[in-house]
Write a protein that holds these residues in place. Structure first.
Motif, PDB file in Angstrom:
ATOM      1  N   ALA A   1      32.875 102.552 -48.107  1.00 29.42           N
ATOM      2  CA  ALA A   1      31.648 101.864 -48.515  1.00 29.42           C
ATOM      3  C   ALA A   1      31.509 101.829 -50.043  1.00 29.42           C
ATOM      4  O   ALA A   1      31.354 100.753 -50.640  1.00 29.42           O
ATOM      5  CB  ALA A   1      30.447 102.582 -47.895  1.00 29.42           C
ATOM      6  N   ALA A   2      31.597 102.996 -50.669  1.00 34.44           N
ATOM      7  CA  ALA A   2      31.363 103.072 -52.113  1.00 34.44           C
ATOM      8  C   ALA A   2      32.478 102.368 -52.891  1.00 34.44           C
ATOM      9  O   ALA A   2      32.220 101.672 -53.874  1.00 34.44           O
ATOM     10  CB  ALA A   2      31.237 104.537 -52.542  1.00 34.44           C
TER      11      ALA A   2
ATOM     12  N   PHE B   1      27.369 111.549 -39.489  1.00 33.34           N
ATOM     13  CA  PHE B   1      27.496 112.873 -40.095  1.00 33.34           C
ATOM     14  C   PHE B   1      28.094 112.775 -41.489  1.00 33.34           C
ATOM     15  O   PHE B   1      28.792 111.825 -41.808  1.00 33.34           O
ATOM     16  CB  PHE B   1      28.238 113.863 -39.198  1.00 33.34           C
TER      17      PHE B   1
ATOM     18  N   GLU C   1      29.903 109.595 -51.363  1.00 32.72           N
ATOM     19  CA  GLU C   1      29.781 110.946 -50.792  1.00 32.72           C
ATOM     20  C   GLU C   1      30.686 111.984 -51.456  1.00 32.72           C
ATOM     21  O   GLU C   1      30.564 113.179 -51.175  1.00 32.72           O
ATOM     22  CB  GLU C   1      30.089 110.858 -49.298  1.00 32.72           C
TER      23      GLU C   1
ATOM     24  N   GLU D   1      26.362 110.085 -34.020  1.00 31.87           N
ATOM     25  CA  GLU D   1      25.827 108.838 -34.591  1.00 31.87           C
ATOM     26  C   GLU D   1      26.033 108.746 -36.102  1.00 31.87           C
ATOM     27  O   GLU D   1      26.169 107.676 -36.653  1.00 31.87           O
ATOM     28  CB  GLU D   1      24.326 108.748 -34.314  1.00 31.87           C
TER      29      GLU D   1
ATOM     30  N   SER E   1      29.624 103.195 -38.061  1.00 26.87           N
ATOM     31  CA  SER E   1      28.308 103.749 -38.395  1.00 26.87           C
ATOM     32  C   SER E   1      27.185 103.209 -37.520  1.00 26.87           C
ATOM     33  O   SER E   1      27.292 102.113 -36.959  1.00 26.87           O
ATOM     34  CB  SER E   1      27.981 103.440 -39.854  1.00 26.87           C
ATOM     35  N   GLY E   2      26.122 104.020 -37.455  1.00 32.70           N
ATOM     36  CA  GLY E   2      24.911 103.609 -36.738  1.00 32.70           C
ATOM     37  C   GLY E   2      25.203 103.153 -35.315  1.00 32.70           C
ATOM     38  O   GLY E   2      24.608 102.196 -34.834  1.00 32.70           O
TER      39      GLY E   2
ATOM     40  N   GLU F   1      43.778 103.024 -50.952  1.00 35.49           N
ATOM     41  CA  GLU F   1      43.249 103.645 -49.734  1.00 35.49           C
ATOM     42  C   GLU F   1      44.392 104.373 -49.021  1.00 35.49           C
ATOM     43  O   GLU F   1      45.425 103.779 -48.748  1.00 35.49           O
ATOM     44  CB  GLU F   1      42.608 102.579 -48.828  1.00 35.49           C
ATOM     45  N   LYS F   2      44.136 105.650 -48.724  1.00 36.47           N
ATOM     46  CA  LYS F   2      45.249 106.441 -48.168  1.00 36.47           C
ATOM     47  C   LYS F   2      45.582 106.101 -46.712  1.00 36.47           C
ATOM     48  O   LYS F   2      46.712 106.261 -46.281  1.00 36.47           O
ATOM     49  CB  LYS F   2      44.981 107.935 -48.335  1.00 36.47           C
TER      50      LYS F   2
ATOM     51  N   PHE G   1      24.266 105.780 -46.795  1.00 31.40           N
ATOM     52  CA  PHE G   1      24.836 104.535 -47.329  1.00 31.40           C
ATOM     53  C   PHE G   1      24.096 104.091 -48.584  1.00 31.40           C
ATOM     54  O   PHE G   1      24.710 103.621 -49.536  1.00 31.40           O
ATOM     55  CB  PHE G   1      24.786 103.415 -46.282  1.00 31.40           C
TER      56      PHE G   1
ATOM     57  N   LYS H   1      34.252 104.017 -41.851  1.00 34.02           N
ATOM     58  CA  LYS H   1      32.936 104.576 -41.482  1.00 34.02           C
ATOM     59  C   LYS H   1      31.878 103.490 -41.378  1.00 34.02           C
ATOM     60  O   LYS H   1      30.957 103.589 -40.580  1.00 34.02           O
ATOM     61  CB  LYS H   1      32.517 105.650 -42.489  1.00 34.02           C
TER      62      LYS H   1
ATOM     63  N   GLY I   1      39.726 104.960 -52.862  1.00 39.93           N
ATOM     64  CA  GLY I   1      39.006 104.978 -51.592  1.00 39.93           C
ATOM     65  C   GLY I   1      38.534 103.592 -51.185  1.00 39.93           C
ATOM     66  O   GLY I   1      37.791 102.942 -51.921  1.00 39.93           O
TER      67      GLY I   1
ATOM     68  N   ASN J   1      23.684 101.288 -39.920  1.00 40.10           N
ATOM     69  CA  ASN J   1      22.338 101.508 -40.470  1.00 40.10           C
ATOM     70  C   ASN J   1      22.473 101.538 -41.999  1.00 40.10           C
ATOM     71  O   ASN J   1      22.606 102.576 -42.606  1.00 40.10           O
ATOM     72  CB  ASN J   1      21.833 102.849 -39.905  1.00 40.10           C
TER      73      ASN J   1
ATOM     74  N   VAL K   1      46.216 108.801 -53.374  1.00 45.39           N
ATOM     75  CA  VAL K   1      46.197 109.294 -54.754  1.00 45.39           C
ATOM     76  C   VAL K   1      46.441 110.802 -54.706  1.00 45.39           C
ATOM     77  O   VAL K   1      45.719 111.546 -54.037  1.00 45.39           O
ATOM     78  CB  VAL K   1      44.862 108.954 -55.449  1.00 45.39           C
TER      79      VAL K   1
ATOM     80  N   GLY L   1      20.110 105.933 -42.666  1.00 44.89           N
ATOM     81  CA  GLY L   1      20.553 104.873 -43.585  1.00 44.89           C
ATOM     82  C   GLY L   1      20.575 105.334 -45.037  1.00 44.89           C
ATOM     83  O   GLY L   1      20.985 104.577 -45.922  1.00 44.89           O
TER      84      GLY L   1
HETATM   85  C1  LIG Z   1      30.285 108.422 -37.359  1.00 41.88           C
HETATM   86  C2  LIG Z   1      29.493 108.218 -38.621  1.00 41.88           C
HETATM   87  C3  LIG Z   1      28.422 107.348 -38.617  1.00 41.88           C
HETATM   88  C4  LIG Z   1      27.659 107.157 -39.774  1.00 41.88           C
HETATM   89  N1  LIG Z   1      26.598 106.313 -39.734  1.00 41.88           N
HETATM   90  C5  LIG Z   1      25.852 106.130 -40.850  1.00 41.88           C
HETATM   91  C6  LIG Z   1      24.767 105.228 -40.862  1.00 41.88           C
HETATM   92  O1  LIG Z   1      24.520 104.505 -39.886  1.00 41.88           O
HETATM   93  N2  LIG Z   1      24.025 105.136 -42.002  1.00 41.88           N
HETATM   94  C7  LIG Z   1      24.304 105.870 -43.128  1.00 41.88           C
HETATM   95  O2  LIG Z   1      23.589 105.745 -44.127  1.00 41.88           O
HETATM   96  N3  LIG Z   1      25.345 106.707 -43.155  1.00 41.88           N
HETATM   97  C8  LIG Z   1      26.137 106.842 -42.060  1.00 41.88           C
HETATM   98  N4  LIG Z   1      27.189 107.703 -42.094  1.00 41.88           N
HETATM   99  C9  LIG Z   1      27.529 108.342 -43.375  1.00 41.88           C
HETATM  100  C10 LIG Z   1      28.286 107.288 -44.234  1.00 41.88           C
HETATM  101  O3  LIG Z   1      29.265 106.682 -43.428  1.00 41.88           O
HETATM  102  C11 LIG Z   1      28.926 107.924 -45.449  1.00 41.88           C
HETATM  103  O4  LIG Z   1      27.977 108.625 -46.195  1.00 41.88           O
HETATM  104  C12 LIG Z   1      29.582 106.820 -46.313  1.00 41.88           C
HETATM  105  O5  LIG Z   1      30.583 106.180 -45.560  1.00 41.88           O
HETATM  106  C13 LIG Z   1      30.170 107.385 -47.582  1.00 41.88           C
HETATM  107  O6  LIG Z   1      30.881 106.354 -48.209  1.00 41.88           O
HETATM  108  P1  LIG Z   1      32.080 106.693 -49.213  1.00 41.88           P
HETATM  109  O7  LIG Z   1      32.682 105.389 -49.576  1.00 41.88           O
HETATM  110  O8  LIG Z   1      31.597 107.608 -50.248  1.00 41.88           O
HETATM  111  O9  LIG Z   1      33.118 107.537 -48.335  1.00 41.88           O
HETATM  112  P2  LIG Z   1      34.017 107.059 -47.122  1.00 41.88           P
HETATM  113  O10 LIG Z   1      33.345 106.003 -46.343  1.00 41.88           O
HETATM  114  O11 LIG Z   1      34.421 108.311 -46.432  1.00 41.88           O
HETATM  115  O12 LIG Z   1      35.304 106.413 -47.832  1.00 41.88           O
HETATM  116  C14 LIG Z   1      36.215 107.185 -48.591  1.00 41.88           C
HETATM  117  C15 LIG Z   1      37.596 106.562 -48.446  1.00 41.88           C
HETATM  118  O13 LIG Z   1      38.501 107.193 -49.364  1.00 41.88           O
HETATM  119  C16 LIG Z   1      39.747 107.375 -48.750  1.00 41.88           C
HETATM  120  N5  LIG Z   1      40.442 108.462 -49.457  1.00 41.88           N
HETATM  121  C17 LIG Z   1      40.134 109.781 -49.459  1.00 41.88           C
HETATM  122  N6  LIG Z   1      40.986 110.464 -50.258  1.00 41.88           N
HETATM  123  C18 LIG Z   1      41.841 109.558 -50.777  1.00 41.88           C
HETATM  124  C19 LIG Z   1      42.954 109.649 -51.664  1.00 41.88           C
HETATM  125  N7  LIG Z   1      43.329 110.829 -52.196  1.00 41.88           N
HETATM  126  N8  LIG Z   1      43.646 108.519 -51.982  1.00 41.88           N
HETATM  127  C20 LIG Z   1      43.267 107.307 -51.473  1.00 41.88           C
HETATM  128  N9  LIG Z   1      42.216 107.163 -50.617  1.00 41.88           N
HETATM  129  C21 LIG Z   1      41.512 108.275 -50.279  1.00 41.88           C
HETATM  130  C22 LIG Z   1      39.373 107.723 -47.320  1.00 41.88           C
HETATM  131  O14 LIG Z   1      40.462 107.511 -46.426  1.00 41.88           O
HETATM  132  C23 LIG Z   1      38.195 106.771 -47.065  1.00 41.88           C
HETATM  133  O15 LIG Z   1      38.621 105.526 -46.546  1.00 41.88           O
HETATM  134  C24 LIG Z   1      27.983 107.878 -40.959  1.00 41.88           C
HETATM  135  C25 LIG Z   1      29.083 108.744 -40.964  1.00 41.88           C
HETATM  136  C26 LIG Z   1      29.838 108.907 -39.823  1.00 41.88           C
HETATM  137  C27 LIG Z   1      31.025 109.837 -39.864  1.00 41.88           C
END
Ligand SMILES: Cc1cc2nc3c(=O)[nH]c(=O)nc-3n(C[C@H](O)[C@H](O)[C@H](O)COP(=O)(O)OP(=O)(O)OC[C@H]3O[C@@H](n4cnc5c(N)ncnc54)[C@H](O)[C@@H]3O)c2cc1C
Length: 406
Positions: free
Chosen positions: A14-15, A342, A371, A340, A48-49, A36-37, A384, A44, A11, A54, A138, A381
């Protein structure tokens, strides 16, 4: 079969980025690959924000911060001991990114642009030689008695350490690729949504906001007090969004069909609501905190003539008005995604994870961040911050293992 990498991160969100960069900061010789798929990175973060990102929330303590997570509260309370808001500020500061705090506690980059955060990560990853493969999904991960076999849409890899940072999803099928690991999963449900009131006349007040209302869902016995906004499809605003987060699973199980009540004056007890001790017309005798348009609407709902003198209200008119002010009932049918921010609740069950390392209890060397776990928060926020904290802990422990081996 490719065994060139010490760590594979699934992925490029962010994480995933935060984990990869922090592994390389602490174990510079490690060979780290992000898979990254999609064709895009940090999608995101960029949206975001409202395009401002945020990044976190100013909280008085780790315990106060953890209260923002309906799923993951006690797990994160322990995790924040290792990395929380001041650590994040320092992390960004060291890389030339200053964060600012807004009046409501939300924190953003000083530039007000999410690109500042995304560019910081891209620059760090590039400078530290993290390899990033996009458009590579993956498809399967299997344990091999120590290392892991990772099958993608393009090839196969073997790596000793894996970070699962593939984010949230509304369907459990999203996690099928880890089924050989036999992890226990929590059913996903969307969180952070607004309540739909199809056909309801209150929608005529769209755009009207009330500074302080209490929304209560009797069947779940949960309520939240705060600003409330009437929209052209129903109700939104912090009081509704926070409640949607707290009750995300239960409301999903009710298929978003439920009754709720609004108390338009939550801090005024019924017995203190004196509506009929005035010679004024009732339309000019509204409680201060109720906006005029809402007051006229409530008078219509109670079938009270706007020009009637307050002291001429009948007992039943007065009772009906008090009931509408303190216990206005609505039937929600459906939800609308809050644009904004989800998230989804559900994902990897937290019982699978050692909070001190973010490592799988069943599969040493397999880590989780962001997540993908059964963690989610109210808006502001916090989502994140959970991603930064969990990714940082996973990275620290991976680097520790790599450095011990070297
Ligand atoms: C419109 C929007 C606005 C937001 N604004 C905020 C904010 O302002 N503040 C805040 O705290 N939170 C915000 N959030 C929530 C926040 O963006 C998420 O909680 C955060 O991005 C989670 O990070 P992550 O890296 O766990 O997941 P993600 O950011 O979803 O990243 C996961 C990545 O893994 C990739 N992936 C998935 N499956 C596979 C696979 N099998 N093989 C390879 N790659 C794969 C996906 O394509 C993706 O790029 C927002 C969410 C949305 C939808």
């Amino acid at each position: 079969m490719n065994s060139d990498f010490d760590v594979i991160v699934i992925g490029g969100g962010a994480a995933g980025f935060f984990a990869a960069i922090n592994i390389k900061s602490q174990a510079p010789d490690a060979k780290v690959l992000i898979l990254e798929k999609t064709g895009k990175l940090l999608t995101k973060v960029l949206v975001s924000g409202g395009g401002r990102c945020n990044v976190t929330h100013n909280a008085a303590s780790q315990s106060a911060l953890s209260k923002a997570y309906p799923r993951g509260k006690s797990f994160l309370k322990k995790a924040f001991n290792q990395f929380w808001v001041p650590d994040l500020m320092e992390w960004f500061e060291k890389r030339g990114v200053t964060l600012k705090i807004e009046d409501d506690g939300r924190m953003f980059p000083n530039t007000n642009q999410s690109e500042t955060i995304a560019n910081c990560f891209l620059k760090e990853a590039q400078g530290k030689q993290v390899q990033i493969n996009t458009r590579e999904t993956v498809e399967r991960i299997a344990p091999m008695n120590g290392p892991f076999l990772i099958t993608t849409s393009k090839t196969e890899y073997v790596a000793d350490q894996v970070v699962m940072a593939s984010g949230g999803h509304s369907k459990l099928g999203h996690l099928d690729y880890v089924s050989p690991l036999n992890l226990s999963l929590q059913k996903p449900y969307p969180s952070l949504f607004t309540f739909n009131l199809p056909g309801h006349s209150i929608r005529e007040l769209k755009g009207l906001s009330v500074l302080d209302a209490k929304v209560f869902i009797p069947v779940i016995k949960e309520s939240w007090q705060g600003p409330l906004l009437i929209t052209h499809w129903g109700m939104s605003g912090p009081a509704v969004l926070v409640l949607s987060s707290i009750c995300a699973k239960q409301l999903g199980e009710l298929n978003y069909s439920f009754e709720y009540s609004v108390d338009w004056l939550p801090d005024v007890p019924r017995e203190e609501l004196v509506l009929n001790k005035s010679k004024k017309q009732i339309q000019n005798h509204k409680p201060d905190a109720i906006p005029q348009r809402l007051w006229m609407y409530l008078l219509d709902e109670a079938r009270v003539a706007h020009t009637k003198k307050a002291d001429e209200l009948s007992k039943s008119e007065k009772n009906k008005l008090v009931e509408l002010i303190k216990n206005h009932l609505f039937q929600a049918e459906g939800k609308t995604t809050f644009k904004e921010e989800f998230v989804t609740c559900g994902g990897i069950d937290l019982d699978e994870i050692d909070v001190k390392t973010m490592q799988s209890k069943q599969h040493p060397g397999f880590y989780f961040a962001g997540e993908v776990m059964d963690i989610d928060a109210i808006t502001g926020g916090f989502n994140f911050q959970a991603a930064w904290t969990t990714a940082y802990i996973a990275a620290k422990n991976i680097a520790l293992r790599l450095n011990e081996k070297a």
